[in-house]
Enzyme design. Sequence first.
Site, short mmCIF file in Angstrom:
data_model
loop_
_atom_site.label_atom_id
_atom_site.label_comp_id
_atom_site.label_asym_id
_atom_site.label_seq_id
_atom_site.Cartn_x
_atom_site.Cartn_y
_atom_site.Cartn_z
N CYS A 34 0.94 -1.13 -0.19
CA CYS A 34 -0.13 0.05 0.10
C CYS A 34 1.10 1.30 -0.04
O CYS A 34 1.90 1.19 -0.65
CB CYS A 34 -1.08 -0.23 1.16
SG CYS A 34 -0.28 -0.03 2.80
N ARG A 35 0.71 2.18 0.92
CA ARG A 35 1.28 3.58 0.84
C ARG A 35 2.41 3.30 1.80
O ARG A 35 3.64 3.71 1.73
CB ARG A 35 0.46 4.58 1.09
CG ARG A 35 1.44 6.20 1.04
CD ARG A 35 0.40 7.25 1.43
NE ARG A 35 -0.11 6.95 2.97
CZ ARG A 35 0.73 7.23 3.99
NH1 ARG A 35 2.05 7.58 4.20
NH2 ARG A 35 0.36 6.98 5.19
#
Length: 127
Positions: free
Chosen positions: A92-93
């Site tokens: 993800c981030r």
Amino acid sequence: MERLTVDTQTPFKHMLLILLAAIIAIFSIHALASKRSDIAWQALEQGAVLIDVRTASEYRADHIEGAVNMPLSSLSKLANVIDRDKTVVVYCRSGSRASHAKRYLYDMGFTNVLNGGGLEEMLESKP
């Protein structure tokens, strides 16, 4: 008359120790993060499926080539097309949503799921 003295070295020593501890912590966290993304890249080289669990707009802005976008909010519906015995790498981030995705996939019956961490982390450690 007795002179009152102030030890100016003690606060400096404390600040120096705190700074040193912070630097060590930062490098330790980075080393752990690099290790998980290194393991993820090894799995990808062996044919693992790469899933980006960020939102569609985050995915459009930037993603790892070959990644399939399955936002965390839709993962339980979208992941049904993947072989549950295949190794899956999620990212993800920052690694937080990937951690949740890893748990969801295990709960769905997937047997080998790796949290690759965040996008930047993965890109920095790409072989």
